[in-house]
Design a protein around this motif. Sequence first.
Motif, PDB file in Angstrom:
ATOM      1  N   GLY A  66      48.332 113.331 130.679  1.00 46.69           N
ATOM      2  CA  GLY A  66      48.135 111.918 131.099  1.00 46.69           C
ATOM      3  C   GLY A  66      47.944 111.072 129.540  1.00 46.69           C
ATOM      4  N   VAL A  67      47.236 111.581 128.663  1.00 45.75           N
ATOM      5  CA  VAL A  67      47.294 110.748 127.336  1.00 45.75           C
ATOM      6  C   VAL A  67      48.698 110.721 127.063  1.00 45.75           C
ATOM      7  N   VAL A  68      49.462 111.715 126.939  1.00 45.02           N
ATOM      8  CA  VAL A  68      50.833 111.740 126.360  1.00 45.02           C
ATOM      9  C   VAL A  68      51.839 110.935 127.303  1.00 45.02           C
ATOM     10  N   LYS A  69      51.446 110.922 128.502  1.00 43.18           N
ATOM     11  CA  LYS A  69      52.412 110.080 129.404  1.00 43.18           C
ATOM     12  C   LYS A  69      52.043 108.623 129.088  1.00 43.18           C
ATOM     13  N   ASP A  70      50.786 108.448 129.103  1.00 47.37           N
ATOM     14  CA  ASP A  70      50.346 106.778 128.867  1.00 47.37           C
ATOM     15  C   ASP A  70      50.968 106.484 127.386  1.00 47.37           C
ATOM     16  N   SER A  71      51.139 107.164 126.579  1.00 51.29           N
ATOM     17  CA  SER A  71      51.376 107.204 125.161  1.00 51.29           C
ATOM     18  C   SER A  71      52.876 106.612 125.086  1.00 51.29           C
ATOM     19  N   GLY A  96      61.093 111.724 123.683  1.00 50.25           N
ATOM     20  CA  GLY A  96      61.719 112.779 122.882  1.00 50.25           C
ATOM     21  C   GLY A  96      62.507 112.403 121.921  1.00 50.25           C
ATOM     22  N   ARG A  97      62.369 112.932 120.580  1.00 50.31           N
ATOM     23  CA  ARG A  97      62.921 112.382 119.386  1.00 50.31           C
ATOM     24  C   ARG A  97      64.214 113.120 118.997  1.00 50.31           C
ATOM     25  N   GLY A  98      64.565 113.889 119.899  1.00 45.91           N
ATOM     26  CA  GLY A  98      65.651 114.916 119.619  1.00 45.91           C
ATOM     27  C   GLY A  98      67.052 114.284 119.859  1.00 45.91           C
ATOM     28  N   GLY A  99      67.066 113.191 120.501  1.00 47.90           N
ATOM     29  CA  GLY A  99      68.441 112.678 120.918  1.00 47.90           C
ATOM     30  C   GLY A  99      68.618 111.954 122.337  1.00 47.90           C
ATOM     31  N   ALA A 100      67.690 112.605 123.105  1.00 52.72           N
ATOM     32  CA  ALA A 100      67.810 112.161 124.747  1.00 52.72           C
ATOM     33  C   ALA A 100      66.859 110.794 125.057  1.00 52.72           C
ATOM     34  N   THR A 146      58.151 112.395 127.280  1.00 51.11           N
ATOM     35  CA  THR A 146      57.673 113.887 127.022  1.00 51.11           C
ATOM     36  C   THR A 146      56.584 114.169 127.989  1.00 51.11           C
ATOM     37  N   GLY A 147      55.513 113.223 128.165  1.00 50.82           N
ATOM     38  CA  GLY A 147      54.452 113.648 129.392  1.00 50.82           C
ATOM     39  C   GLY A 147      55.165 113.811 130.821  1.00 50.82           C
ATOM     40  N   LEU A 148      56.231 113.146 130.858  1.00 49.89           N
ATOM     41  CA  LEU A 148      56.959 113.480 132.248  1.00 49.89           C
ATOM     42  C   LEU A 148      57.528 114.710 132.276  1.00 49.89           C
ATOM     43  N   ILE A 183      49.168 122.187 120.943  1.00 54.54           N
ATOM     44  CA  ILE A 183      48.656 120.998 122.020  1.00 54.54           C
ATOM     45  C   ILE A 183      49.630 121.040 123.119  1.00 54.54           C
ATOM     46  N   ALA A 184      51.149 121.141 122.834  1.00 52.12           N
ATOM     47  CA  ALA A 184      51.918 120.860 123.952  1.00 52.12           C
ATOM     48  C   ALA A 184      51.871 122.125 124.791  1.00 52.12           C
ATOM     49  N   ALA A 185      51.596 123.394 124.427  1.00 51.03           N
ATOM     50  CA  ALA A 185      51.509 124.563 124.894  1.00 51.03           C
ATOM     51  C   ALA A 185      50.343 124.689 125.920  1.00 51.03           C
ATOM     52  N   PHE A 186      49.204 124.024 125.251  1.00 50.75           N
ATOM     53  CA  PHE A 186      47.920 124.032 126.095  1.00 50.75           C
ATOM     54  C   PHE A 186      48.316 123.182 127.297  1.00 50.75           C
ATOM     55  N   ALA A 187      48.883 122.088 127.094  1.00 46.51           N
ATOM     56  CA  ALA A 187      49.229 120.998 128.168  1.00 46.51           C
ATOM     57  C   ALA A 187      50.019 121.657 129.289  1.00 46.51           C
ATOM     58  N   ILE A 188      50.861 122.575 129.063  1.00 46.26           N
ATOM     59  CA  ILE A 188      51.381 123.166 130.245  1.00 46.26           C
ATOM     60  C   ILE A 188      50.962 124.631 130.453  1.00 46.26           C
TER      61      ILE A 188
END
Lengths: 154, 431
Positions: free
Chosen positions: B43-48, B52-56, B60-62, B108-113
């Motif tokens: 939720g926090v990451v979606k709200d932020s 993605g900084r890789g090009g696309a 990230t949250g979605l 953190i990302a691993a925990f989120a999923i």
Amino acid sequence: MLSKQEIKEIDEAISLVPYKKAASIEALKVVQHHRHWVSDESLKELANYLDMSAEELDSVATFYNLIFRQPVGRHVILVCDSVSCWVMGEERIKEKLSERLQIDYGQTTQDGRFTMLPNPCLGTCDCAPAIMVGNDLYRNISIDQLEGILSKYE
Amino acid sequence: MEKPLTEHLRKDGKPLSLKEYEQVGGYQALRKTLKMTPQEIQGVVKDSNLKGRGGAGFSTGLKWSFVPMNAPKPKYLIANADEMEPGTFKDRILLEQTPHQLIEGMIIAAFAIQASESFVFLRWAYKTAAKEIIKAIHEAHEAGYLGKNILGSGYDLEMHLHTGVGRYMCGEETALLNSLEGKRATPRAKPPFPQVSGLFGKPTIVNNVETLCCLPHIINKGAEWFKKLSLTQDSGTKIYGVSGKVKKPGAWELPMGVTLRELIEEHAGGMKDGLKFRGALPGGASTDFLVEEHLDVKMDFAGVAAAGSRLGTGTVVVLDDKTCPVGFVKNLEHFFAQESCGFCTPCREGLPWIEKLLDSIDKGDGRTEDIKLLEAHTKLLGPGNTFCALAPGAMEPLQSALKYFRKDFEQHIQEKGCSYSKNYRPQTAAH
């Protein structure tokens, strides 16, 4: 024959994946690390060890430009030929190396000291032009520096 | 001006040790994360509005939210550190100098999923980064940030480094997964998306290094803070870079949405003496050229898109007035032709054809109709006609070069040679 050390390292890679075949790239890297390249004979042994056909392993090996299926020199020179280095004078660097070593891309010096290969973007574009020799990166290089760089490698 | 990702970098370029990283607040976000639920983190990451900084530039949250939370173990989290887009050198800085920031972001990302396994997929050439990441993973294990029962939370995560053996295709996320499975790096059909069926058929998230490095700061300081870092709609800071014939090429963390002019004229010190700006690829080799009229474009996802290009990786490659645009594009198309995985026909056959056409134009053997042929190819290899984004990406600099530098292409054909070359002798019909 795969050496004990090679088998140990390959087994380590296999332990991280669900089935042997999935460690094929790691295993190719292990063999190349110890033998500098992957010969037909090494490939067959390795395929056997990974429960793959040699053909299937070769299809993987030949896909990746940094798995060497031909013998290479003691030191591999990678010349970045991507756009930022091209703008900053990569062609002159390559010409000078070619002239000095008497080899073109994909060739090895007669004394087996150097192999020269083009490489897409080394990821140091703010310090172009760049080359790598073995594991060493050289940035912002000029033609005058090449002789000094080469002299570090026996 | 805040620079959360890079403010603590050491001046000598050496990596922050675990102790140094902890002293500046490192792994506090992880402690906070472990007290939250995965849904709260998402939720926090979606709200932020982190994209993605890789090009696309996908949210990230979605992206995370598509991972089925109740799927059986294992699930995978992968850091895409296969930075191979020509002109791109931003992740190298983070990999070499703040490996613990990446590792904390990955946990953190691993925990989120609720992933239990994670990999850093690193390109072969980044030798220093490889050494530092292996060391940092080991240190994180020792400190209880990785492994079983992380900091007493009951959450388990293992992390491994995989170094690649070349090929640009490995940066495409499904090709990356094939490569991690020990196969040729060819792209996969989607759906199923990796979030559902990725590495070894298990739910998998692949995130870019810079994206992952934003996470500890978002968790520490909140979504609103992250949004305010930016000058525009797209949140956060961005590591921008400039290469080519500018006075001070380099990379800088700046608020998202600075202008191209500010990047080139202020941060990169302007063009080298005696040279003029002609154009630039705003975000690596696979983005459309921007030219002088676009200098005030805001360098965020929407701003660059409105100017007809893409932010891509945000690392700018500058074309000056003494460098041949035809040669520049030929270099790019040579790269793409070489790096095509050969899996789908338009890309495998089309790109070498384009390279040959450009080569003959560059050498003075071009025909008038070649320009039309090149233009036709930009459509034939465009979006929708190929299996992945490699060929459409390759068409972006070509189609925009044909638009903005058309006279150069025509001149090469008419005068049978390259006027930028030292050996140039024009040969026109009149001679």
